[in-house]
Design an enzyme around this catalytic site. Structure first.
Site, short mmCIF file in Angstrom:
data_model
loop_
_atom_site.label_atom_id
_atom_site.label_comp_id
_atom_site.label_asym_id
_atom_site.label_seq_id
_atom_site.Cartn_x
_atom_site.Cartn_y
_atom_site.Cartn_z
N THR A 1 11.18 -7.39 15.72
CA THR A 1 12.62 -7.46 15.99
C THR A 1 13.19 -8.86 15.80
O THR A 1 14.38 -9.02 15.59
CB THR A 1 12.93 -7.00 17.43
OG1 THR A 1 12.25 -7.88 18.34
CG2 THR A 1 12.44 -5.58 17.66
N LYS A 2 12.32 -9.87 15.90
CA LYS A 2 12.73 -11.26 15.73
C LYS A 2 11.73 -11.98 14.84
O LYS A 2 10.59 -11.54 14.69
CB LYS A 2 12.82 -11.96 17.10
CG LYS A 2 13.89 -11.39 18.01
CD LYS A 2 13.95 -12.16 19.33
CE LYS A 2 15.03 -11.60 20.23
NZ LYS A 2 15.10 -12.33 21.54
N GLY B 1 -0.76 -1.61 9.27
CA GLY B 1 -0.23 -0.29 9.00
C GLY B 1 0.76 0.20 10.05
O GLY B 1 0.58 -0.01 11.25
N HIS C 1 23.34 -2.02 13.09
CA HIS C 1 24.62 -1.55 13.59
C HIS C 1 24.94 -2.20 14.93
O HIS C 1 24.02 -2.64 15.64
CB HIS C 1 24.60 -0.02 13.78
CG HIS C 1 24.10 0.73 12.59
ND1 HIS C 1 24.87 0.97 11.48
CD2 HIS C 1 22.89 1.29 12.34
CE1 HIS C 1 24.17 1.66 10.60
NE2 HIS C 1 22.95 1.86 11.09
N ASN D 1 0.82 -1.21 0.00
CA ASN D 1 0.00 0.00 0.00
C ASN D 1 0.86 1.27 0.00
O ASN D 1 2.08 1.21 -0.09
CB ASN D 1 -0.95 -0.03 1.20
CG ASN D 1 -2.32 0.54 0.87
OD1 ASN D 1 -2.43 1.63 0.32
ND2 ASN D 1 -3.37 -0.21 1.19
N LYS E 1 -1.71 -15.26 19.37
CA LYS E 1 -2.74 -16.23 19.00
C LYS E 1 -2.23 -17.10 17.86
O LYS E 1 -1.52 -16.63 16.98
CB LYS E 1 -4.01 -15.49 18.54
CG LYS E 1 -5.16 -16.38 18.13
CD LYS E 1 -6.37 -15.55 17.71
CE LYS E 1 -7.54 -16.43 17.28
NZ LYS E 1 -8.70 -15.62 16.85
#
Length: 319
Positions: A141-142, A118, A80, A50, A159
């Site tokens: 992050t993972k 979004g 970094h 989108n 869930k």
């Protein structure tokens, strides 16, 4: 950045096909699309990206087919060092041609049929598994496994959408795997509700192979197995409606294993003509069974091997 709204959809698609590594059939990219290189981005078929999305592709970004990416989603392949001393080059020479900071880039993969809400941010090295949904505003992050809903910062599974383990009856040949799973689960999972002495005593109940053979002769045991054929959990039911066991591998907690096993043993109870299921449930499993409609009849002390442990007699009416 591509934000020219005067281009037709056909012209935009043709431009993306030339600019990106791959754009599959019937896929589209919205307005104000930003990327770093373009050539490192590969998009499958029937995928929608989108408006106002940013894909910083210093490394490869693989997006599968039938993926929905909402507005303002950002992909960052660069990362970094966390430590300041490692992040910047000591005694940097501006004439060296090198950057004064250290960076590396890791690929990002979005598998088929994923929906990313979004404003989400996908960080370097992440894989989002097939069919999963990422809640709006999440920071991934993972890596996220397949067939789940995950939300938050950091993004976590809340869930499971599609528990689909192979269920089959258990036999004597499965005893060693049952024994290992039972012991590992009790010592690691149940430890949060019982003392070390209590879980050690409880786990020792599974040491006798003859006891397992006796249980298999008295109850109908079923196991749930993952795609690699590894036992993820097991449960049981007998003709009187007694649910003797429900154990899930310590590494498979919260992945829908117990839910699918419970559904199967409840079907077995109905087939036996049972109108009420009873079970003796640990402190650890009590909340799970309550969520599935089971009621506490009483709290009790039950002897494991040498020690008496608290558990609950619970029941559920079948209609």
């Amino acid at each position: 950045m591509l934000g020219n709204i005067t281009l037709s959809e056909e012209e935009r698609t043709a431009l993306f096909v030339r600019m990106l590594g791959k754009v599959g059939q019937h896929s589209s990219i919205g307005r104000n699309f930003t990327c770093q290189c373009g050539k490192h981005i590969f998009i499958g078929e029937k995928t929608i990206i989108n408006d106002n999305c940013t894909l910083m592709d210093e490394n490869y970004i693989y997006i599968g087919s039938k993926v929905l990416i909402a507005p303002h989603v950002q992909f960052y392949t660069a990362t970094h060092p966390v430590c300041f001393e490692e992040r910047f080059v000591e005694d940097w020479n501006e004439n060296s041609g090198e950057l004064f900071f250290r960076t590396k880039a890791l690929p990002i993969t979005v598998e088929d049929e994923v929906w990313i809400g979004g404003g989400s941010i996908v960080l370097a090295g992440v894989t989002i598994g097939r069919g999963s949904v990422i809640g709006a505003g999440s920071v991934i992050t993972k890596s996220i496994p397949a067939h789940c809903v995950a939300v938050g910062n950091p993004c976590k599974v809340i869930k499971w959408l599609k528990p689909n383990y192979n269920i089959r009856p258990l036999e004597e040949k499965d005893i060693l795997e049952m024994q290992h799973l039972f012991r590992s689960t009790v010592l690691n999972v149940n430890l949060k509700d019982y003392t070390k002495e209590e879980v050690a005593d409880w786990a020792s109940c599974g040491d006798d192979l003859l006891h397992w053979k006796e249980l298999l002769s008295q109850h109908h045991f079923i196991g749930a197995f993952d795609e690699q054929g590894k036992m993820a959990g097991f449960s049981s039911m007998n003709k009187g409606g007694y649910l003797h066991s429900m154990f899930v591998h310590k590494d498979m907690q919260g992945r829908g294993v117990a839910t699918q096993l419970l559904s199967e043993v409840e079907k077995m109870a109905k087939a036996y003509g049972v109108t009420e299921i009873t079970s003796e449930v640990s402190l650890t499993a009590k909340s799970f069974f309550e969520q599935k409609g089971y009621k506490v009849v009483k709290s009790q002390k039950c002897r494991a091997n040498q020690l008496e442990l608290t558990n609950f007699v619970m029941c559920k009416r079948l209609f």
